[in-house]
Design a protein around this motif. Sequence first.
Motif, PDB file in Angstrom:
ATOM      1  N   LYS A  32      19.852  -3.250  13.227  1.00 49.27           N
ATOM      2  CA  LYS A  32      19.738  -4.640  13.689  1.00 49.27           C
ATOM      3  C   LYS A  32      21.127  -5.264  13.881  1.00 49.27           C
ATOM      4  CE  LYS A  32      15.292  -4.273  12.878  1.00 49.27           C
ATOM      5  NZ  LYS A  32      14.337  -4.056  13.984  1.00 49.27           N
ATOM      6  N   ARG A  33      22.051  -4.494  14.398  1.00 45.58           N
ATOM      7  CA  ARG A  33      23.451  -4.926  14.469  1.00 45.58           C
ATOM      8  C   ARG A  33      23.708  -5.930  15.589  1.00 45.58           C
ATOM      9  NH1 ARG A  33      28.377  -2.989  12.639  1.00 45.58           N
ATOM     10  NH2 ARG A  33      30.175  -3.482  13.949  1.00 45.58           N
ATOM     11  N   TYR A  34      23.027  -5.786  16.718  1.00 47.67           N
ATOM     12  CA  TYR A  34      23.347  -6.579  17.903  1.00 47.67           C
ATOM     13  C   TYR A  34      22.295  -7.652  18.141  1.00 47.67           C
ATOM     14  CZ  TYR A  34      26.155  -2.369  18.608  1.00 47.67           C
ATOM     15  OH  TYR A  34      27.017  -1.321  18.434  1.00 47.67           O
ATOM     16  N   ASN A  35      22.740  -8.840  18.597  1.00 51.24           N
ATOM     17  CA  ASN A  35      21.797  -9.889  18.974  1.00 51.24           C
ATOM     18  C   ASN A  35      21.316  -9.662  20.401  1.00 51.24           C
ATOM     19  OD1 ASN A  35      23.802 -10.954  20.769  1.00 51.24           O
ATOM     20  ND2 ASN A  35      24.710 -12.115  19.069  1.00 51.24           N
ATOM     21  N   LYS A  36      20.447 -10.539  20.888  1.00 51.24           N
ATOM     22  CA  LYS A  36      19.839 -10.336  22.205  1.00 51.24           C
ATOM     23  C   LYS A  36      20.895 -10.328  23.312  1.00 51.24           C
ATOM     24  CE  LYS A  36      15.283 -12.234  21.083  1.00 51.24           C
ATOM     25  NZ  LYS A  36      14.259 -13.276  21.408  1.00 51.24           N
ATOM     26  N   HIS A  37      21.853 -11.231  23.212  1.00 53.46           N
ATOM     27  CA  HIS A  37      22.903 -11.293  24.237  1.00 53.46           C
ATOM     28  C   HIS A  37      23.717 -10.001  24.252  1.00 53.46           C
ATOM     29  CE1 HIS A  37      26.091 -12.868  26.787  1.00 53.46           C
ATOM     30  NE2 HIS A  37      26.978 -12.479  25.883  1.00 53.46           N
ATOM     31  N   GLN A  38      24.052  -9.485  23.079  1.00 52.73           N
ATOM     32  CA  GLN A  38      24.829  -8.249  22.993  1.00 52.73           C
ATOM     33  C   GLN A  38      24.026  -7.054  23.515  1.00 52.73           C
ATOM     34  OE1 GLN A  38      25.647  -8.644  18.769  1.00 52.73           O
ATOM     35  NE2 GLN A  38      27.822  -9.022  19.166  1.00 52.73           N
ATOM     36  N   ILE A  39      22.726  -7.042  23.204  1.00 52.60           N
ATOM     37  CA  ILE A  39      21.870  -5.950  23.690  1.00 52.60           C
ATOM     38  C   ILE A  39      21.841  -5.940  25.209  1.00 52.60           C
ATOM     39  CG2 ILE A  39      19.488  -5.113  23.807  1.00 52.60           C
ATOM     40  CD1 ILE A  39      19.112  -6.124  20.943  1.00 52.60           C
ATOM     41  N   LEU A  40      21.668  -7.128  25.803  1.00 54.52           N
ATOM     42  CA  LEU A  40      21.633  -7.226  27.268  1.00 54.52           C
ATOM     43  C   LEU A  40      22.957  -6.781  27.866  1.00 54.52           C
ATOM     44  CD1 LEU A  40      20.187  -8.078  29.847  1.00 54.52           C
ATOM     45  CD2 LEU A  40      21.041 -10.407  29.476  1.00 54.52           C
ATOM     46  N   LYS A  41      24.063  -7.181  27.238  1.00 53.39           N
ATOM     47  CA  LYS A  41      25.384  -6.809  27.739  1.00 53.39           C
ATOM     48  C   LYS A  41      25.583  -5.298  27.680  1.00 53.39           C
ATOM     49  CE  LYS A  41      30.326  -7.730  27.086  1.00 53.39           C
ATOM     50  NZ  LYS A  41      31.347  -8.475  26.299  1.00 53.39           N
ATOM     51  N   ILE A  42      25.152  -4.676  26.599  1.00 53.17           N
ATOM     52  CA  ILE A  42      25.297  -3.223  26.464  1.00 53.17           C
ATOM     53  C   ILE A  42      24.438  -2.497  27.492  1.00 53.17           C
ATOM     54  CG2 ILE A  42      24.788  -1.270  24.937  1.00 53.17           C
ATOM     55  CD1 ILE A  42      25.699  -3.000  22.600  1.00 53.17           C
ATOM     56  N   LEU A  43      23.212  -2.978  27.711  1.00 48.82           N
ATOM     57  CA  LEU A  43      22.338  -2.341  28.702  1.00 48.82           C
ATOM     58  C   LEU A  43      22.926  -2.465  30.109  1.00 48.82           C
ATOM     59  CD1 LEU A  43      18.799  -3.395  27.407  1.00 48.82           C
ATOM     60  CD2 LEU A  43      19.919  -1.163  27.218  1.00 48.82           C
ATOM     61  N   VAL A  44      23.476  -3.626  30.430  1.00 54.84           N
ATOM     62  CA  VAL A  44      24.153  -3.781  31.722  1.00 54.84           C
ATOM     63  C   VAL A  44      25.352  -2.843  31.803  1.00 54.84           C
ATOM     64  CG1 VAL A  44      25.477  -5.374  33.181  1.00 54.84           C
ATOM     65  CG2 VAL A  44      23.399  -6.161  32.044  1.00 54.84           C
ATOM     66  N   GLY A  45      26.039  -2.674  30.679  1.00 54.17           N
ATOM     67  CA  GLY A  45      27.161  -1.738  30.632  1.00 54.17           C
ATOM     68  C   GLY A  45      26.742  -0.313  30.919  1.00 54.17           C
ATOM     69  N   PHE A  46      25.584   0.082  30.416  1.00 55.95           N
ATOM     70  CA  PHE A  46      25.079   1.426  30.714  1.00 55.95           C
ATOM     71  C   PHE A  46      24.788   1.581  32.208  1.00 55.95           C
ATOM     72  CE2 PHE A  46      23.740   1.883  26.127  1.00 55.95           C
ATOM     73  CZ  PHE A  46      24.540   2.985  25.880  1.00 55.95           C
ATOM     74  N   VAL A  47      24.282   0.521  32.824  1.00 55.64           N
ATOM     75  CA  VAL A  47      24.028   0.563  34.277  1.00 55.64           C
ATOM     76  C   VAL A  47      25.336   0.728  35.035  1.00 55.64           C
ATOM     77  CG1 VAL A  47      23.163  -0.731  36.266  1.00 55.64           C
ATOM     78  CG2 VAL A  47      21.910  -0.793  34.097  1.00 55.64           C
ATOM     79  N   TYR A  48      26.348  -0.051  34.651  1.00 59.54           N
ATOM     80  CA  TYR A  48      27.668   0.082  35.283  1.00 59.54           C
ATOM     81  C   TYR A  48      28.238   1.487  35.079  1.00 59.54           C
ATOM     82  CZ  TYR A  48      28.206  -4.942  36.243  1.00 59.54           C
ATOM     83  OH  TYR A  48      28.079  -6.214  36.743  1.00 59.54           O
ATOM     84  N   THR A  49      28.080   2.010  33.876  1.00 62.93           N
ATOM     85  CA  THR A  49      28.570   3.362  33.597  1.00 62.93           C
ATOM     86  C   THR A  49      27.870   4.385  34.482  1.00 62.93           C
ATOM     87  OG1 THR A  49      28.984   2.750  31.291  1.00 62.93           O
ATOM     88  CG2 THR A  49      28.900   5.099  31.796  1.00 62.93           C
ATOM     89  N   PHE A  50      26.564   4.222  34.627  1.00 59.12           N
ATOM     90  CA  PHE A  50      25.784   5.127  35.480  1.00 59.12           C
ATOM     91  C   PHE A  50      26.274   5.069  36.922  1.00 59.12           C
ATOM     92  CE2 PHE A  50      22.235   5.531  38.486  1.00 59.12           C
ATOM     93  CZ  PHE A  50      21.835   6.837  38.224  1.00 59.12           C
ATOM     94  N   ILE A  51      26.381   3.855  37.467  1.00 60.01           N
ATOM     95  CA  ILE A  51      26.836   3.700  38.853  1.00 60.01           C
ATOM     96  C   ILE A  51      28.238   4.287  39.020  1.00 60.01           C
ATOM     97  CG2 ILE A  51      27.475   2.026  40.631  1.00 60.01           C
ATOM     98  CD1 ILE A  51      25.315   0.164  39.480  1.00 60.01           C
ATOM     99  N   GLY A  52      29.111   3.978  38.080  1.00 59.72           N
ATOM    100  CA  GLY A  52      30.488   4.451  38.176  1.00 59.72           C
ATOM    101  C   GLY A  52      30.604   5.957  38.150  1.00 59.72           C
ATOM    102  N   LEU A  53      29.894   6.612  37.243  1.00 57.70           N
ATOM    103  CA  LEU A  53      29.979   8.068  37.152  1.00 57.70           C
ATOM    104  C   LEU A  53      29.363   8.755  38.367  1.00 57.70           C
ATOM    105  CD1 LEU A  53      29.322   8.945  33.404  1.00 57.70           C
ATOM    106  CD2 LEU A  53      31.400   9.306  34.732  1.00 57.70           C
ATOM    107  N   VAL A  54      28.272   8.195  38.893  1.00 55.05           N
ATOM    108  CA  VAL A  54      27.650   8.778  40.095  1.00 55.05           C
ATOM    109  C   VAL A  54      28.635   8.729  41.258  1.00 55.05           C
ATOM    110  CG1 VAL A  54      25.831   8.515  41.820  1.00 55.05           C
ATOM    111  CG2 VAL A  54      25.284   8.293  39.398  1.00 55.05           C
TER     112      VAL A  54
END
Length: 506
Positions: A280-302
């Motif tokens: 339970k380390r991250y709040n809702k805002h942090q969770i959303l930011k991390i998930l968006v970060g994974f999307v950016y990482t995916f797009i960038g690596l592709v």
Amino acid sequence: MNLKLKEKVVESLSAILPITAIVLLLSIFIAPIELDNIVLFTVGAVMLVFGMGFFQLGAEMAMTPLGEGIGASLSKAKTLIVILLVSLVMGILITIAEPDLQVLATQVPSIPNLTLILSVALGVGLFLMVAVLRTKFHINLSVILIVLYVAVLILSFFVPKEFLSVAFDSGGVTTGPITVPFIMAFGLGMASMGHGKDSTSDSFGLVALSSVGPILSVLILGCFFSPQAVVDTGTEALALQNTRDVAKIFVYQLPQYAEEVAVSILPIVAVFFVFQFVSKRYNKHQILKILVGFVYTFIGLVLFLCGVNVGFAPVGSVLGENLMSLKYHIIIVPIGILVGYYMVKAEPAIQILNKQIHTVTNGTISEKSIGRYMSIGVAISVGISMLRILFEIPLQWIIIPGYAIALTLSLFVPKIFVGIAFDSGGVASGPMATTFLLPMTIGACKMAGGDIMTNAFGVVSLVALTPLIAIQIMGLQYKMKAKKSVPVEVPTPQIEYDEIIELEED
């Protein structure tokens, strides 16, 4: 465009533009390259710029906070066995997800891909455990590295020479764009719970130790397998008739790389959800930011992997062949040095390392100086690789004295520079080394009529070696500057971390 993303794209442009310009100028004035390959290369360069920008932002938003969070949580765990088991599992999962490892696996035909990948992953997992133990108990990194690399060098005499280069290359390709951001952040999280000056140096070195595991595991495999040939990895570009053909090639390849990257990232996303459920380390805002970060990482690596594999790899192979076919083919050595100097700036994990150095040292160690010394080291390694092709120099003749120098230096430089140096070797040998530099050396070796397994392979391991020496030489200079900046009666250990001053720029 998002201002932060725009900033990352501009940084990427400054890193990609020099190597792109060098190749284009070489194709005009020294080694002409077919127009269709140049078109693919140019489009690939554009994809690299945006891919690297997206990846850096994504790693900053997702991989770094996740790695730091897991590391910090584990550092507070009371049961050591739990820390070690989690480290083992994370090391294995992250390594299996590494795209660069797939490239290496296809190069070794006599070993099943899955066997090689699992062996390398187990090596990373086990040595990530060693790295955690070292951080937890503040064990001197130099001592561990000396013991491990002595074991590596001794074992190297008992495997077939055809396998030696592949084994050392495996240590370089394992620490790629997926593993480096997570492992470095993981180390930062583990060290953040420490106290005193040791916590600064302890935040580095995890990538270094995680790179030794694959070398040892593949060397052990070499006692049972002996590669005899190289599989054609398909780096030859298709004949193009018009711009629509160019678009078709990239459109056809993009879904394949999207699937490959998705398979790589999904296990890490799963780890994030499990970790969040438990801690339970991250709040809702942090969770959303991390998930968006994974999307950016995916797009960038592709974008990055498609650009470098479809656009850069064919040109690397053709460039090596064309340079070696020249009457004065010795020119490939200075050209290799030039390519190496600027190529390393385009490695996506370089910025991750620079950011951690800036964060941990509060800017007292200059990122510009680190980059310059790293570029010099890689430039020398590529020049040596070209000499190996021309004169068929055995890899051990370079690796053994090289590591002897690096390990000896580690006894005399400030501890933080030992960790930075050995980590820098891992980040320098990333996708650009495996998909542009390796094809370039293979192309040159083919044209020279040499043995690809013994003469072309090994270039990635040399790229991972020379920054170890270059960065530690920089550390010696910092140490001498620090001694001059304080009264004589102050003991040296007190200034190694708190009184390090930035070298004056030339």
